[in-house]
Design an enzyme around this catalytic site. Structure first.
Site, PDB file in Angstrom:
ATOM      1  CB  CYS A   1      -0.899  -0.012   1.241  1.00 33.65           C
ATOM      2  SG  CYS A   1      -1.994   1.418   1.363  1.00 33.65           S
TER       3      CYS A   1
ATOM      4  CG  HIS B   1      -5.726  -2.582  -0.906  1.00 36.63           C
ATOM      5  ND1 HIS B   1      -4.620  -3.141  -0.313  1.00 36.63           N
ATOM      6  CD2 HIS B   1      -5.537  -1.224  -0.852  1.00 36.63           C
ATOM      7  CE1 HIS B   1      -3.805  -2.168   0.090  1.00 36.63           C
ATOM      8  NE2 HIS B   1      -4.335  -1.002  -0.226  1.00 36.63           N
ATOM      9  CD  GLU B   2      -6.920   0.974  -3.716  1.00 37.08           C
ATOM     10  OE1 GLU B   2      -6.995   1.960  -2.966  1.00 37.08           O
ATOM     11  OE2 GLU B   2      -5.846   0.402  -3.972  1.00 37.08           O
TER      12      GLU B   2
ATOM     13  CG  HIS C   1      -7.402   2.695   1.383  1.00 38.66           C
ATOM     14  ND1 HIS C   1      -6.568   2.936   2.450  1.00 38.66           N
ATOM     15  CD2 HIS C   1      -6.650   2.057   0.462  1.00 38.66           C
ATOM     16  CE1 HIS C   1      -5.352   2.451   2.178  1.00 38.66           C
ATOM     17  NE2 HIS C   1      -5.372   1.912   0.970  1.00 38.66           N
TER      18      HIS C   1
HETATM   19 ZN    ZN Z   1      -3.763   0.994   0.027  1.00 40.11          ZN
END
Ligand code: ZN
Length: 175
Positions: free
Chosen positions: A102, A144-145, A148
């Protein structure tokens, strides 16, 4: 695409831990500039994805841009895509573990369990709604995004701290 490179905030900055807010309207010129900047920033830093909270903007917006690069040589190639107000509608039962890094967690890689297949919906930068299935690496990037936007980072998904490596150690073993 004539975006500018924005600085990426890192683990420890509280803004990475905030819930992002829905985006509207999509055709706002300032939002379009943010999208260009995210595309440029992700490309410049060899990311395969980047989310608005990583440049300290609490917006439900990220880029998925799978392509082979020095950080992810095996990544499949796709057109970099801005995904706005994204959702996960359904997912496969099976979880697969794969290595992630990341831009906000420099120097670390971790083995992260993710759903192998997900059904997603999002708006593109023109406001068009898309709904489709993503598999494997691209599904991994999306998850993953998406994390966030909920104030999560990949380290939160790792059950065993021994599944975290330094970037140098990762490159030595798998690079
Ligand atoms: Zn990330």
């Amino acid at each position: 695409m004539m975006g500018e490179i924005r600085s990426v905030i890192e683990l420890g900055d509280g803004r990475l831990r905030s819930q992002a807010q829905p985006v509207h309207p999509v055709d706002d010129p300032q939002l379009q500039r943010v999208i260009d900047d995210l595309l440029t920033t992700g490309a410049a830093k060899n990311g395969v994805g980047i989310a608005a909270p990583q440049v300290a903007l609490g917006l439900q917006l990220f880029i998925v841009a799978s392509r082979p690069n020095p950080r992810y040589p095996q990544a499949p190639t796709m057109e970099p895509t801005a995904m706005i107000n994204p959702h996960i509608l359904s997912h496969s039962d099976d979880l697969v573990r794969g290595w992630e890094g990341c831009l906000s967690v420099p120097g670390r890689r971790g083995l992260v369990p993710r759903y192998r297949e997900i059904e997603v919906a999002y708006q593109d930068r023109y406001g068009q709604v898309h709904r489709h299935y993503l598999q494997d690496f691209v599904a991994r990037i999306f998850q993953h995004e998406y994390d966030h936007l909920q104030g999560m980072v990949f380290l939160d998904r790792i059950h065993d701290p021994r599944d975290i490596l330094t970037e140098a150690e990762y490159q030595q073993r798998f690079g």
